[in-house]
Design an enzyme around this catalytic site. Structure first.
Site, PDB file in Angstrom:
ATOM      1  N   GLN A   1       0.831  -1.201   0.000  1.00 33.72           N
ATOM      2  CA  GLN A   1       0.000   0.000   0.000  1.00 33.72           C
ATOM      3  C   GLN A   1       0.867   1.253   0.000  1.00 33.72           C
ATOM      4  OE1 GLN A   1      -3.047  -0.960  -0.301  1.00 33.72           O
ATOM      5  NE2 GLN A   1      -3.845   1.075  -0.640  1.00 33.72           N
TER       6      GLN A   1
ATOM      7  N   HIS B   1       2.064   3.117  -3.317  1.00 34.59           N
ATOM      8  CA  HIS B   1       1.181   3.950  -4.150  1.00 34.59           C
ATOM      9  C   HIS B   1       1.748   5.368  -4.264  1.00 34.59           C
ATOM     10  CE1 HIS B   1      -2.313   1.687  -5.393  1.00 34.59           C
ATOM     11  NE2 HIS B   1      -2.350   1.085  -4.220  1.00 34.59           N
TER      12      HIS B   1
ATOM     13  N   GLU C   1      -9.932   2.248   4.158  1.00 34.49           N
ATOM     14  CA  GLU C   1     -10.289   1.832   2.800  1.00 34.49           C
ATOM     15  C   GLU C   1     -10.146   0.304   2.677  1.00 34.49           C
ATOM     16  OE1 GLU C   1      -8.703   2.703  -1.775  1.00 34.49           O
ATOM     17  OE2 GLU C   1      -7.488   3.267  -0.044  1.00 34.49           O
TER      18      GLU C   1
ATOM     19  N   ASP D   1      -7.610  -5.799  -5.373  1.00 39.45           N
ATOM     20  CA  ASP D   1      -7.297  -4.751  -6.346  1.00 39.45           C
ATOM     21  C   ASP D   1      -7.480  -5.236  -7.778  1.00 39.45           C
ATOM     22  OD1 ASP D   1      -6.765  -2.550  -4.856  1.00 39.45           O
ATOM     23  OD2 ASP D   1      -4.587  -2.627  -5.054  1.00 39.45           O
TER      24      ASP D   1
END
Length: 439
Positions: free
Chosen positions: A257, A260, A325, A359
């Site tokens: 993560q 990103h 999220e 994802d």
């Protein structure tokens, strides 16, 4: 590198994480407003101007041709093509179950018909980030729900690469997902084109898809004139882990993560000091092998943390407050623990369900609420591409029965015109009775 924080000292860090999305849109609104106004007035000419100014690409034709799409199928890696097809099938299988049907019913003993009609949005626009960071998964996650909902025309925009082309995987994913038209345009100018329409680009009724701060600001500005899905902030993951969790897996998932961007947040919440220290060491070990190390380090240092609590129930409380999220449950009892989760965009259970599974491949949508908005919003779905219309029929007898109640309500709210719309019908009935007419 990644700080370890005791539960009672986590409040300040969590406040900072929640506020990291409060980017100063005022700093970009002036520029975005100029672009939107220019596109509204000058249409294609403005789109071409800003595509050259911002992307350094001079385009004669904005629309992707059939030949370009055919060429993309010829040049794409065959194995990647098969992977995209498999992902498409999974995403379709998940989202088809979200399709709604309307309904009609008659209350017992009354000549009344009530119902709800379900209609798709007629035209939807999809924004897909492009250039260096081009994501075919975003195409699938936006276009497939729109297609299942029955959207008549799906328009996709994506910024071109420096040579004016669109990445093969983007074009292939769009074609397989049923996108009707693709245009080589991004940024605020692309959002303006979808919102207002140009000579080449059709005006749509709703815009979905992620983008940078200029895209987000443009979506905010046109919201209300057209529909939008959400304003997504920096990505985030929260992992709840117990003493049995694999520290190498946790570190890898935090890194996935963090890569990103520098504002992405990777947080571990655990009731085990031993796991916390092992993960901290594992992060250092794994980072040495990664290409995007500089971005990951900044993300973990500024937005990452390992929070140690006294119990798993405290881990859940923190998670529900953060409303992440992505939420991973790396605990022995994940199939029980998930029932206590009230606020999360998506929940990944067990050590073999890492966030990238969602994802790219599992099927649930990866367009998820960020920055604690999972407390009141949901993942992108088929529902984002439909409209619900109420259906109401009252017979004369049914209105007679309810007339006094409706008039009383309207008069209480000071809306005498509303009351009169019912009263005038009631007076007609009274007059007909006095004239001896049949009812």
């Amino acid at each position: 590198m990644v700080r370890i924080i005791k539960d009672n000292g986590a409040e300040e860090f969590l406040d900072a994480v929640k506020k990291r999305n409060s980017e100063d849109y005022n700093n970009v609104y002036d520029a975005v407003d100029r672009v939107l106004d220019a596109v509204r007035i000058n249409k294609d000419a403005a789109v071409r101007k800003y595509t050259y100014e911002f992307d350094n690409v001079n385009l004669e034709n904005l629309q992707v041709t059939e030949n370009e799409i055919e060429q993309a199928f010829k040049t794409i890696d065959p194995e990647l093509l098969e992977t995209i097809k498999k992902a498409k099938e999974n995403i379709e299988a998940f989202h088809i179950k979200q399709k709604r049907n309307g309904y009609k019913f008659k209350p017992e003993g009354k000549d009344i018909l009530l119902g709800q009609l379900i209609n798709p949005i007629e035209k939807a626009g999809i924004y897909v980030p492009g250039g260096k960071a081009a994501y075919p998964s975003t195409v699938l996650m936006n276009a497939i729900p729109a297609k299942i909902a029955g959207v008549n025309e799906i328009i996709m925009i994506t910024p071109p690469q420096p040579d004016g082309s669109i990445k093969d995987s983007i074009l292939v994913a769009a074609s397989l997902s049923g996108v009707d038209k693709i245009f080589k345009v991004g940024g605020a100018q692309g959002i303006g084109a979808l919102a207002y329409g140009t000579e080449s680009i059709p005006k749509v009724y709703k815009i979905t898809g992620p983008g940078n701060i200029y895209v987000a600001a443009a979506k905010r500005r046109v919201s209300g004139f057209v529909g939008i899905d959400m304003i997504a902030g920096p990505s985030e993951i929260l992992i709840i882990a117990d003493e049995f969790a694999n520290s190498a897996y946790i570190a890898a998932d935090m890194i996935s993560q963090a890569e990103h961007d520098e504002m992405a947040a990777s947080i571990l919440v655990t009731n085990s000091c031993t796991v916390a220290k092992k993960v901290q060491a594992e992060l250092e070990k794994q980072l040495s092998k990664l290409e995007r190390r500089e971005i990951i380090v900044k993300s973990l240092e500024n937005q990452g943390a390992i929070i140690v609590t006294d119990s798993l129930s405290q881990c859940v409380e923190l998670s529900n407050e953060i409303a992440p999220e992505h939420l991973e449950l790396l605990t022995a009892n994940s199939f029980e623990l998930y029932k206590s989760i009230k606020n999360a965009g998506a929940i990944f259970m067990g050590e073999y369900s890492p966030e990238p599974v969602g994802d790219y491949f599992a099927g649930p949508n990866h367009t998820l609420p960020t920055s604690s908005t999972a407390k009141f919003s949901s993942a992108l779905s088929v529902d984002d591409f439909i409209k619900k219309t109420s259906l109401i029929y009252y017979s004369k007898e049914a209105l007679k029965e309810s007339a006094d109640d409706i008039i009383r309500f309207a008069e209480n709210e000071g809306l005498n015109g509303h009351a009169n719309a019912v009263r005038i019908r009631k007076q007609e009935w009274t007059q007909n009775i006095s004239n001896g007419e049949l009812q």
